[in-house]
Design an enzyme around this catalytic site. Structure first.
Site, PDB file in Angstrom:
ATOM      1  N   LYS A  22     -15.249  12.253  47.052  1.00  0.00           N
ATOM      2  CA  LYS A  22     -16.346  12.522  46.106  1.00  0.00           C
ATOM      3  C   LYS A  22     -16.733  11.249  45.349  1.00  0.00           C
ATOM      4  O   LYS A  22     -17.918  10.930  45.221  1.00  0.00           O
ATOM      5  CB  LYS A  22     -15.915  13.584  45.107  1.00  0.00           C
ATOM      6  CG  LYS A  22     -16.820  13.724  43.893  1.00  0.00           C
ATOM      7  CD  LYS A  22     -16.363  14.771  42.926  1.00  0.00           C
ATOM      8  CE  LYS A  22     -15.301  14.313  41.989  1.00  0.00           C
ATOM      9  NZ  LYS A  22     -15.783  13.563  40.815  1.00  0.00           N
ATOM     10  N   ASN A  23     -15.732  10.504  44.870  1.00  0.00           N
ATOM     11  CA  ASN A  23     -16.040   9.376  43.990  1.00  0.00           C
ATOM     12  C   ASN A  23     -16.541   8.149  44.737  1.00  0.00           C
ATOM     13  O   ASN A  23     -17.098   7.239  44.125  1.00  0.00           O
ATOM     14  CB  ASN A  23     -14.835   9.055  43.108  1.00  0.00           C
ATOM     15  CG  ASN A  23     -14.578  10.201  42.118  1.00  0.00           C
ATOM     16  OD1 ASN A  23     -15.452  11.044  41.894  1.00  0.00           O
ATOM     17  ND2 ASN A  23     -13.389  10.249  41.572  1.00  0.00           N
ATOM     18  N   CYS A 117     -16.061  15.208  33.158  1.00  0.00           N
ATOM     19  CA  CYS A 117     -14.938  15.974  32.623  1.00  0.00           C
ATOM     20  C   CYS A 117     -14.574  15.518  31.212  1.00  0.00           C
ATOM     21  O   CYS A 117     -14.602  14.333  30.896  1.00  0.00           O
ATOM     22  CB  CYS A 117     -13.724  15.806  33.535  1.00  0.00           C
ATOM     23  SG  CYS A 117     -13.937  16.652  35.107  1.00  0.00           S
ATOM     24  N   ARG A 122     -14.724   8.415  26.892  1.00  0.00           N
ATOM     25  CA  ARG A 122     -15.444   7.895  28.052  1.00  0.00           C
ATOM     26  C   ARG A 122     -16.680   7.075  27.663  1.00  0.00           C
ATOM     27  O   ARG A 122     -17.815   7.413  27.983  1.00  0.00           O
ATOM     28  CB  ARG A 122     -15.803   9.019  29.016  1.00  0.00           C
ATOM     29  CG  ARG A 122     -14.576   9.832  29.397  1.00  0.00           C
ATOM     30  CD  ARG A 122     -14.827  10.835  30.471  1.00  0.00           C
ATOM     31  NE  ARG A 122     -14.806  10.197  31.789  1.00  0.00           N
ATOM     32  CZ  ARG A 122     -14.950  10.902  32.924  1.00  0.00           C
ATOM     33  NH1 ARG A 122     -15.177  12.184  32.877  1.00  0.00           N
ATOM     34  NH2 ARG A 122     -14.906  10.276  34.091  1.00  0.00           N
ATOM     35  N   ASP A 305      -6.137  10.829  38.252  1.00  0.00           N
ATOM     36  CA  ASP A 305      -6.707  12.076  38.779  1.00  0.00           C
ATOM     37  C   ASP A 305      -5.665  12.951  39.457  1.00  0.00           C
ATOM     38  O   ASP A 305      -5.968  14.064  39.870  1.00  0.00           O
ATOM     39  CB  ASP A 305      -7.841  11.785  39.758  1.00  0.00           C
ATOM     40  CG  ASP A 305      -9.065  11.260  39.037  1.00  0.00           C
ATOM     41  OD1 ASP A 305      -9.987  10.762  39.701  1.00  0.00           O
ATOM     42  OD2 ASP A 305      -9.080  11.326  37.790  1.00  0.00           O
ATOM     43  N   ARG A 399     -16.626  21.297  41.550  1.00  0.00           N
ATOM     44  CA  ARG A 399     -17.334  20.016  41.474  1.00  0.00           C
ATOM     45  C   ARG A 399     -16.720  19.021  42.440  1.00  0.00           C
ATOM     46  O   ARG A 399     -17.383  18.103  42.910  1.00  0.00           O
ATOM     47  CB  ARG A 399     -17.242  19.426  40.060  1.00  0.00           C
ATOM     48  CG  ARG A 399     -18.031  20.190  39.027  1.00  0.00           C
ATOM     49  CD  ARG A 399     -17.948  19.525  37.682  1.00  0.00           C
ATOM     50  NE  ARG A 399     -18.270  18.112  37.773  1.00  0.00           N
ATOM     51  CZ  ARG A 399     -18.200  17.277  36.737  1.00  0.00           C
ATOM     52  NH1 ARG A 399     -17.802  17.729  35.560  1.00  0.00           N
ATOM     53  NH2 ARG A 399     -18.510  16.014  36.861  1.00  0.00           N
TER      54      ARG A 399
HETATM   55  C1  EPZ Z   1     -13.993   7.535  37.514  1.00  0.00           C
HETATM   56  O1  EPZ Z   1     -14.443   7.865  36.217  1.00  0.00           O
HETATM   57  C2  EPZ Z   1     -13.795   8.866  38.219  1.00  0.00           C
HETATM   58  N1  EPZ Z   1     -15.071   9.584  38.271  1.00  0.00           N
HETATM   59  C3  EPZ Z   1     -12.760   9.703  37.483  1.00  0.00           C
HETATM   60  O2  EPZ Z   1     -12.511  10.839  38.286  1.00  0.00           O
HETATM   61  C4  EPZ Z   1     -11.455   8.933  37.378  1.00  0.00           C
HETATM   62  O3  EPZ Z   1     -10.561   9.670  36.574  1.00  0.00           O
HETATM   63  C5  EPZ Z   1     -11.700   7.560  36.738  1.00  0.00           C
HETATM   64  O4  EPZ Z   1     -12.723   6.862  37.474  1.00  0.00           O
HETATM   65  C6  EPZ Z   1     -10.442   6.701  36.730  1.00  0.00           C
HETATM   66  O5  EPZ Z   1      -9.983   6.526  38.036  1.00  0.00           O
HETATM   67  C7  EPZ Z   1     -15.994   9.181  39.181  1.00  0.00           C
HETATM   68  O6  EPZ Z   1     -15.785   8.244  39.937  1.00  0.00           O
HETATM   69  C8  EPZ Z   1     -17.276   9.974  39.212  1.00  0.00           C
HETATM   70  P1  EPZ Z   1     -13.330   4.595  34.295  1.00  0.00           P
HETATM   71  P2  EPZ Z   1     -14.994   6.673  35.264  1.00  0.00           P
HETATM   72  O7  EPZ Z   1     -14.585   3.961  33.880  1.00  0.00           O
HETATM   73  O8  EPZ Z   1     -15.654   5.651  36.103  1.00  0.00           O
HETATM   74  C9  EPZ Z   1     -12.535   3.368  29.811  1.00  0.00           C
HETATM   75  C10 EPZ Z   1     -12.447  13.035  38.908  1.00  0.00           C
HETATM   76  O9  EPZ Z   1     -11.538  13.816  38.661  1.00  0.00           O
HETATM   77  N2  EPZ Z   1     -13.903   2.824  29.827  1.00  0.00           N
HETATM   78  O10 EPZ Z   1     -12.503   3.968  35.362  1.00  0.00           O
HETATM   79  O11 EPZ Z   1     -15.737   7.292  34.151  1.00  0.00           O
HETATM   80  C11 EPZ Z   1     -12.509   4.867  29.903  1.00  0.00           C
HETATM   81  O12 EPZ Z   1     -12.676   5.458  28.626  1.00  0.00           O
HETATM   82  C12 EPZ Z   1     -12.928  12.115  37.821  1.00  0.00           C
HETATM   83  O13 EPZ Z   1     -12.986  12.866  40.030  1.00  0.00           O
HETATM   84  C13 EPZ Z   1     -14.356   2.102  28.737  1.00  0.00           C
HETATM   85  O14 EPZ Z   1     -13.641   1.916  27.765  1.00  0.00           O
HETATM   86  O15 EPZ Z   1     -13.610   6.099  34.706  1.00  0.00           O
HETATM   87  C14 EPZ Z   1     -11.130   5.122  30.472  1.00  0.00           C
HETATM   88  O16 EPZ Z   1     -10.184   5.094  29.426  1.00  0.00           O
HETATM   89  C15 EPZ Z   1     -12.359  12.491  36.468  1.00  0.00           C
HETATM   90  N3  EPZ Z   1     -15.614   1.598  28.766  1.00  0.00           N
HETATM   91  C16 EPZ Z   1     -10.898   3.929  31.388  1.00  0.00           C
HETATM   92  O17 EPZ Z   1     -11.853   2.938  30.991  1.00  0.00           O
HETATM   93  C17 EPZ Z   1     -16.448   1.772  29.848  1.00  0.00           C
HETATM   94  O18 EPZ Z   1     -17.588   1.275  29.821  1.00  0.00           O
HETATM   95  C18 EPZ Z   1     -11.137   4.235  32.864  1.00  0.00           C
HETATM   96  O19 EPZ Z   1     -12.420   4.822  32.994  1.00  0.00           O
HETATM   97  C19 EPZ Z   1     -15.961   2.524  30.946  1.00  0.00           C
HETATM   98  C20 EPZ Z   1     -14.692   3.033  30.919  1.00  0.00           C
END
Ligand code: EPZ
Length: 434
Positions: A22-23, A117, A122, A305, A399
């Site tokens: 999915k991702n 989620c 986020r 995840d 989803r």
């Molecule tokens: C992606 O979310 C995935 N979703 C998430 O999967 C997954 O949990 C996550 O990556 C981590 O692997 C999709 O790909 C659609 P991040 P994303 O940006 O990109 C912080 C699922 O179950 N951060 O890697 O939103 C953030 O708060 C979903 O399929 C900032 O601080 O995750 C977090 O603590 C749930 N500033 C950490 O980084 C930013 O601008 C990792 O978030 C962006 C993120």
């Protein structure tokens, strides 16, 4: 609204085939509209997040033909609308990829702020940092994020936080920027690499995806391509945990074993027997598993995840386990639901202390899925618990998991999807003689 009703106690046995990631698919669908030529994407998972993003792409004017359940043909040359806002797109996280995809093509894009989620605050500051580093102006107003750039110029970007979304989004924008972009402290997940490989198949010049530094040389335009998405490592991991939790014997097909290494290592450590094949893994667990410590980390560490799923498995294991969630600040909500079954979990800060309880002392309960992966974990708990479990709010689960109940039933699980108002169906299920 639908819900899953489950009778626990049956070991999962048999074979299950994993769908596309999915991702990876979300980033690739966004990237597909960067070309004015036709793109064919295969092995898409048939899940609601994909349907939502595909519809959003159609609504801004791209041609989207559904070739079959898992294949679409997309042509972005007919896009006329660079303002993307509807109730569906606001629910998914990946809506922001449309920004990175269209900025290089149009110079102005406005998209509803991302949903996704509820597992933490986020923020999107790293996305904004990347767009601004490439010469864009970013404005957030009325629940929208607007990005404008007369010209995108490559730059050296060091992310303050390792972010899957920001890495993909800025990789999309930098692909059509002038000159070289160097991105450091990037995410290395397989789905990030898959998006880079997809872009390169369209004529992009991206090197280093999957390492700590990604180098991109901007190109004038991208051509069409035909591409098949990698298998979903989290769906695969979920079935591995379900096989382990139910003390079953399951062959999980259409996987890339290397992507599952952190999950496999942890399951072997607590007593599972795992056999690896070229594109499959077999998980066997014939006895009660033992306790361990888990800490979620960016890839190649143990994936966040998979945290709800491994936490649920450990609640049945022998001894006391500690699970530390280092990626998101609010990803243990589901433990309140598990407590309804008799689970003994205490959350302290970003760690959960889990005291293992024998399977016969965990009883079925009615629970609500708080998010996608935790929802899947609650179903796994219901597969083990004594008696009948109901999990509602399953829209979250659907989803990201294609045919979740169908695949689980094919492994011998006693699970049905019913309308939560259909009291007769609930009574009928509970009265079934097992
Ligand atoms: C992606 O979310 C995935 N979703 C998430 O999967 C997954 O949990 C996550 O990556 C981590 O692997 C999709 O790909 C659609 P991040 P994303 O940006 O990109 C912080 C699922 O179950 N951060 O890697 O939103 C953030 O708060 C979903 O399929 C900032 O601080 O995750 C977090 O603590 C749930 N500033 C950490 O980084 C930013 O601008 C990792 O978030 C962006 C993120």
């Amino acid at each position: 609204m639908n819900e899953y009703i489950i009778r626990g106690g049956r070991p999962l046995v048999g074979e299950v085939t994993i769908s596309g990631a999915k991702n990876a698919a979300l980033g690739i669908l966004a990237a597909s509209i960067m070309s004015d030529e036709s793109v064919i994407v295969e092995n898409l998972p048939d899940v609601s997040d994909i349907r939502v993003l595909t519809q959003a792409i159609r609504e801004i004017g791209a041609r989207v033909d559904q070739i079959d359940q898992h294949t679409v043909k997309i042509n972005g040359s007919t896009i006329t609308d660079y303002y993307v806002d509807n109730e569906y797109i606001r629910k998914i996280r990946a809506s922001y990829y449309i920004l990175g995809a269209l900025l290089g093509k149009n110079g102005y894009v406005e998209v509803a702020l991302p949903g996704g989620c509820n597992i933490g605050s986020r923020p999107i500051d790293q996305h904004i940092k990347g767009f601004e580093a490439l010469g864009a102006k970013v404005d957030i107003h009325n629940g929208m994020i607007a990005v404008q750039a007369d010209e995108l110029v490559g730059n050296h970007i060091y992310f303050d936080v390792t972010s899957v979304g920001a890495t993909i989004n800025i990789m999309l924008a930098a692909t059509l920027a002038k000159g070289q972009t160097i991105m450091e402290n990037v995410a290395k997940e397989p789905h990030v690499v898959d998006v880079a490989n997809f872009l390169n198949s369209m004529g992009a010049n991206i090197k280093g995806a999957g390492t700590d530094v990604i180098r991109i040389m901007g190109v004038e335009k991208l051509h069409g391509t035909e591409y098949s998405i990698i298998p979903d490592m989290i769906e695969a991991g979920t079935y591995m945990v379900a096989a382990a939790a139910t003390q079953g014997d399951v062959l999980i097909k259409n996987v890339i074993p290397k992507h599952l290494e952190a999950i496999t290592a942890k399951l072997v450590e607590i007593g599972c027997h795992i056999e690896e094949f070229g594109d499959a893994v077999r998980v066997i667990a014939k006895k009660r598993l033992s306790h361990t410590h888990v800490k979620t980390l960016p890839y190649p560490g143990f994936p966040t995840d998979m945290q709800p799923q491994i936490s649920t498995l450990l609640m049945f294991s022998e001894g006391t386990s500690v699970v530390t969630e280092s990626i998101f600040e609010n990803r243990f909500i589901f433990t309140d639901e598990l407590a309804k079954m008799g689970a003994q979990v205490k959350v302290e800060g970003n760690s959960a202390i889990i005291v293992g309880v024998p399977r016969d002392r965990v009883t079925g309960a009615k629970m609500s899925a708080p998010d996608l992966r935790a929802g899947a974990a609650l179903v796994v708990a219901g597969l083990v618990a004594d008696g009948v479990t109901i999990v509602n709010q399953i829209g979250y689960i659907e989803r990201g998991y294609e045919d979740f109940d169908i695949k689980m039933r094919s492994l011998g699980a006693d699970i049905e999807k019913i309308d939560e108002k259909d009291e007769k169906a609930i009574t009928r299920f509970k009265q079934q003689v097992v």
